[in-house]
Design a protein around this motif. Structure first.
Motif, PDB file in Angstrom:
ATOM      1  N   UNK A 310      67.194  57.330  20.080  1.00 25.38           N
ATOM      2  CA  UNK A 310      67.612  56.181  19.273  1.00 25.38           C
ATOM      3  C   UNK A 310      68.898  55.586  19.847  1.00 25.38           C
ATOM      4  N   UNK A 311      68.998  55.613  21.183  1.00 19.86           N
ATOM      5  CA  UNK A 311      70.207  55.166  21.870  1.00 19.86           C
ATOM      6  C   UNK A 311      70.326  53.648  21.847  1.00 19.86           C
ATOM      7  N   UNK A 312      71.560  53.182  21.778  1.00 18.10           N
ATOM      8  CA  UNK A 312      71.832  51.744  21.789  1.00 18.10           C
ATOM      9  C   UNK A 312      72.299  51.310  23.176  1.00 18.10           C
ATOM     10  N   UNK A 313      71.697  50.247  23.685  1.00 23.50           N
ATOM     11  CA  UNK A 313      72.143  49.588  24.910  1.00 23.50           C
ATOM     12  C   UNK A 313      72.369  48.115  24.589  1.00 23.50           C
ATOM     13  N   UNK A 314      73.464  47.565  25.054  1.00 22.29           N
ATOM     14  CA  UNK A 314      73.683  46.137  24.879  1.00 22.29           C
ATOM     15  C   UNK A 314      72.625  45.371  25.676  1.00 22.29           C
ATOM     16  N   UNK A 315      72.009  44.365  25.050  1.00 26.07           N
ATOM     17  CA  UNK A 315      70.943  43.592  25.685  1.00 26.07           C
ATOM     18  C   UNK A 315      71.369  42.132  25.753  1.00 26.07           C
ATOM     19  N   UNK A 316      71.173  41.503  26.914  1.00 28.71           N
ATOM     20  CA  UNK A 316      71.605  40.119  27.125  1.00 28.71           C
ATOM     21  C   UNK A 316      70.500  39.310  27.800  1.00 28.71           C
ATOM     22  N   UNK A 317      70.352  38.072  27.395  1.00 27.56           N
ATOM     23  CA  UNK A 317      69.496  37.132  28.114  1.00 27.56           C
ATOM     24  C   UNK A 317      70.387  36.444  29.137  1.00 27.56           C
ATOM     25  N   UNK A 318      70.263  36.842  30.399  1.00 30.37           N
ATOM     26  CA  UNK A 318      71.161  36.312  31.424  1.00 30.37           C
ATOM     27  C   UNK A 318      70.627  35.027  32.054  1.00 30.37           C
ATOM     28  N   UNK A 319      69.490  34.542  31.563  1.00 28.68           N
ATOM     29  CA  UNK A 319      68.924  33.279  32.056  1.00 28.68           C
ATOM     30  C   UNK A 319      69.235  32.101  31.144  1.00 28.68           C
ATOM     31  N   UNK A 343      66.282  43.556  15.854  1.00 31.87           N
ATOM     32  CA  UNK A 343      67.283  42.621  15.345  1.00 31.87           C
ATOM     33  C   UNK A 343      68.357  42.274  16.348  1.00 31.87           C
ATOM     34  N   UNK A 344      67.996  42.195  17.619  1.00 31.98           N
ATOM     35  CA  UNK A 344      68.964  41.854  18.661  1.00 31.98           C
ATOM     36  C   UNK A 344      69.262  40.352  18.631  1.00 31.98           C
ATOM     37  N   UNK A 349      65.131  32.928  23.855  1.00 32.10           N
ATOM     38  CA  UNK A 349      64.307  33.468  24.929  1.00 32.10           C
ATOM     39  C   UNK A 349      63.078  32.604  25.180  1.00 32.10           C
ATOM     40  N   UNK A 350      62.740  32.487  26.450  1.00 30.51           N
ATOM     41  CA  UNK A 350      61.516  31.812  26.880  1.00 30.51           C
ATOM     42  C   UNK A 350      60.834  32.683  27.921  1.00 30.51           C
ATOM     43  N   UNK A 351      59.551  32.460  28.083  1.00 33.23           N
ATOM     44  CA  UNK A 351      58.793  33.207  29.084  1.00 33.23           C
ATOM     45  C   UNK A 351      59.476  33.097  30.447  1.00 33.23           C
ATOM     46  N   UNK A 352      59.660  34.247  31.105  1.00 28.97           N
ATOM     47  CA  UNK A 352      60.269  34.264  32.432  1.00 28.97           C
ATOM     48  C   UNK A 352      61.761  34.494  32.448  1.00 28.97           C
ATOM     49  N   UNK A 353      62.413  34.424  31.296  1.00 31.86           N
ATOM     50  CA  UNK A 353      63.855  34.692  31.263  1.00 31.86           C
ATOM     51  C   UNK A 353      64.127  36.135  31.689  1.00 31.86           C
ATOM     52  N   UNK A 354      65.268  36.325  32.357  1.00 27.07           N
ATOM     53  CA  UNK A 354      65.685  37.672  32.737  1.00 27.07           C
ATOM     54  C   UNK A 354      66.534  38.278  31.630  1.00 27.07           C
ATOM     55  N   UNK A 355      66.176  39.484  31.250  1.00 24.50           N
ATOM     56  CA  UNK A 355      66.896  40.234  30.232  1.00 24.50           C
ATOM     57  C   UNK A 355      67.593  41.411  30.913  1.00 24.50           C
ATOM     58  N   UNK A 356      68.882  41.572  30.620  1.00 22.65           N
ATOM     59  CA  UNK A 356      69.653  42.687  31.171  1.00 22.65           C
ATOM     60  C   UNK A 356      69.882  43.723  30.075  1.00 22.65           C
ATOM     61  N   UNK A 357      69.444  44.941  30.327  1.00 20.57           N
ATOM     62  CA  UNK A 357      69.692  46.058  29.418  1.00 20.57           C
ATOM     63  C   UNK A 357      70.798  46.881  30.059  1.00 20.57           C
ATOM     64  N   UNK A 358      71.984  46.801  29.465  1.00 17.51           N
ATOM     65  CA  UNK A 358      73.209  47.263  30.102  1.00 17.51           C
ATOM     66  C   UNK A 358      73.418  48.774  29.991  1.00 17.51           C
ATOM     67  N   UNK A 359      74.413  49.244  30.745  1.00 15.54           N
ATOM     68  CA  UNK A 359      74.866  50.643  30.688  1.00 15.54           C
ATOM     69  C   UNK A 359      73.705  51.610  30.872  1.00 15.54           C
ATOM     70  N   UNK A 360      72.859  51.308  31.844  1.00 18.39           N
ATOM     71  CA  UNK A 360      71.636  52.091  32.039  1.00 18.39           C
ATOM     72  C   UNK A 360      71.649  52.878  33.351  1.00 18.39           C
ATOM     73  N   UNK A 361      72.842  53.090  33.899  1.00 19.25           N
ATOM     74  CA  UNK A 361      72.929  53.809  35.162  1.00 19.25           C
ATOM     75  C   UNK A 361      72.690  55.298  35.035  1.00 19.25           C
ATOM     76  N   UNK A 362      72.844  55.835  33.824  1.00 20.12           N
ATOM     77  CA  UNK A 362      72.637  57.267  33.601  1.00 20.12           C
ATOM     78  C   UNK A 362      71.421  57.479  32.718  1.00 20.12           C
ATOM     79  N   UNK A 363      70.563  58.419  33.124  1.00 25.13           N
ATOM     80  CA  UNK A 363      69.371  58.779  32.355  1.00 25.13           C
ATOM     81  C   UNK A 363      68.454  57.579  32.131  1.00 25.13           C
ATOM     82  N   UNK A 364      68.380  56.730  33.134  1.00 23.50           N
ATOM     83  CA  UNK A 364      67.487  55.587  33.113  1.00 23.50           C
ATOM     84  C   UNK A 364      66.412  55.757  34.167  1.00 23.50           C
TER      85      UNK A 364
END
Length: 385
Positions: A310-319, A343-344, A349-364
């Motif tokens: 149930x981990x939280x990662x910050x999610x961003x639409x970078x497009x 509830x993010x 968002x539109x089809x094709x947008x890039x989504x960044x799921x942050x802080x995922x360098x460990x256990x990803x």
């Protein structure tokens, strides 16, 4: 506040994939070196289980860190990346014979042993090679940590380590083993710990344990306190580097090392966590009865932490810079738990947008699977983008 990404370059890569910012990684490494500069007896071993991407392992090895391994595969990955065997420590409750032999054949610095049964096997395998295995006893200190129940490791109810009441009998048992050399005590109380009082409690317990074994005429050259330092998943841009000064100072101020004792750390998440981002594309925006879904092409096979912990990662639409809407960000896996966040708030968002799921360098990337016959995600460092 959103992270800064080379969006146009990222668009050219097939999603989903991991993007590793080596500038953040190098700044993190520099912060660790600065915080330990005045402690020549402090030794950092990178916990390979956090991320075994060969490019990241190369950077960490060149920084002069050792390697903390929990499998034969991790030992081999560390050796392949050029880590010196005398900087490799090997823990794990279920070491198989071939893994122990791999460590013996390569002369690794220490086996962190978790049961008397394991000690007996290591002794037999070392004797067959006319070798002496250096071991540290992993002690279960029965010290809790303010973290998720699934990533605590130092309680009596956990499977890890030798119980406190069995420590002295185990040390005495080692005295009769001709192919075992006791060189240390090993501890690890959990992961994603941000409350320094947990580490203070560990220090106080270690002080007590050392006093107790010395009364019986025993001493050790090395103390290994594991790792466990967490990262800021909520604000990765404001706090990209953990407070290593506070972390190492906690041990300097509270742990009573004996003259000449060496102190070892096994840091993983705190080294690589913030440098990694899972990049995924929006496949569909779906309006449900009660909520709106952003369906992306990454799933729990690529990043299992939200489903598992149930981990939280910050999610961003970078497009997109459009006004924010509320979405459940979900993946394509045929499981109801394949949800990155409910509830993010994301830029529309539109089809094709890039989504960044942050802080995922460990256990990803390291925990990715091929469930649903999916391909494993690839990892790219900054220099490759």
């Amino acid at each position: 506040m959103k992270g800064i990404f080379p969006v146009n370059k990222l668009k050219a890569i097939k999603t989903p994939f991991y993007y590793y910012d080596t500038e953040i990684l190098n700044k993190t490494i520099d912060a660790i070196k600065a915080a330990t500069a005045h402690h020549p007896n402090y030794h950092v071993h990178y916990a390979v289980k956090a991320n075994a991407n060969p490019k990241l392992l190369g950077i960490i090895r060149r920084a002069g860190f050792g390697a903390d391994c929990v499998s034969g595969g991790e030992i081999q990955a560390a050796l392949n990346a050029g880590f010196s065997p005398d900087g490799i420590v090997y823990a794990g409750v279920g070491k198989s014979d071939w893994e122990i032999n791999l460590g013996l054949d390569n002369g690794i610095s220490c086996f962190n042993v978790e049961s008397v049964a394991e000690l007996e096997v290591i002794n037999d395998l070392a004797a067959a090679k006319h070798a002496v295995a250096k071991v540290a006893i992993r002690v279960n200190p029965n010290v809790g940590a303010h973290t998720h129940a699934n990533i605590t490791t130092g309680l009596a109810e956990n499977k890890f380590g030798i119980a406190l009441e069995d420590l002295l009998p185990t040390i005495r048992r080692i005295g009769s083993m001709e192919s075992i050399s006791l060189v240390g005590l090993h501890f690890h109380i959990g992961s994603q710990i941000l409350d320094m009082s947990d580490f203070v409690a560990l220090c106080l317990k270690i002080n007590e344990i050392q006093d107790d074994i010395e009364k019986e005429g025993f001493s050790v050259e090395n103390i290994n306190v594991g790792g466990g330092l967490g990262i800021d998943y909520e604000c990765p841009d404001s706090n990209p580097i953990p407070d290593f000064e506070a972390y190492f100072s906690t041990y300097a101020d509270n742990l009573k090392l004996r003259d000449g004792q060496q102190l070892h750390f096994e840091l993983g998440r705190s080294i690589v966590g913030q440098c990694g981002t899972l990049i995924t594309s929006v496949l569909y925006v779906k309006q449900g009865t009660y909520k709106q879904f952003a369906i992306v092409d990454a799933g729990m096979t690529d990043l299992i932490r939200p489903a598992l912990y149930q981990a939280h990662h910050k999610i961003e639409n970078i497009s997109s810079d459009k006004p924010c809407h509320t979405y459940d960000v979900v993946g394509p896996i045929c499981e109801s738990s394949d949800v990155f966040e409910k509830g993010a708030s994301l830029n529309k968002c539109s089809r094709g947008d890039l989504i960044a799921i942050r802080s995922a360098g460990a256990y990803g990337e390291i925990m990715a699977s091929q469930y649903n016959c999916r391909s494993l995600p690839k990892g790219y460092v900054t220099e490759e983008i």
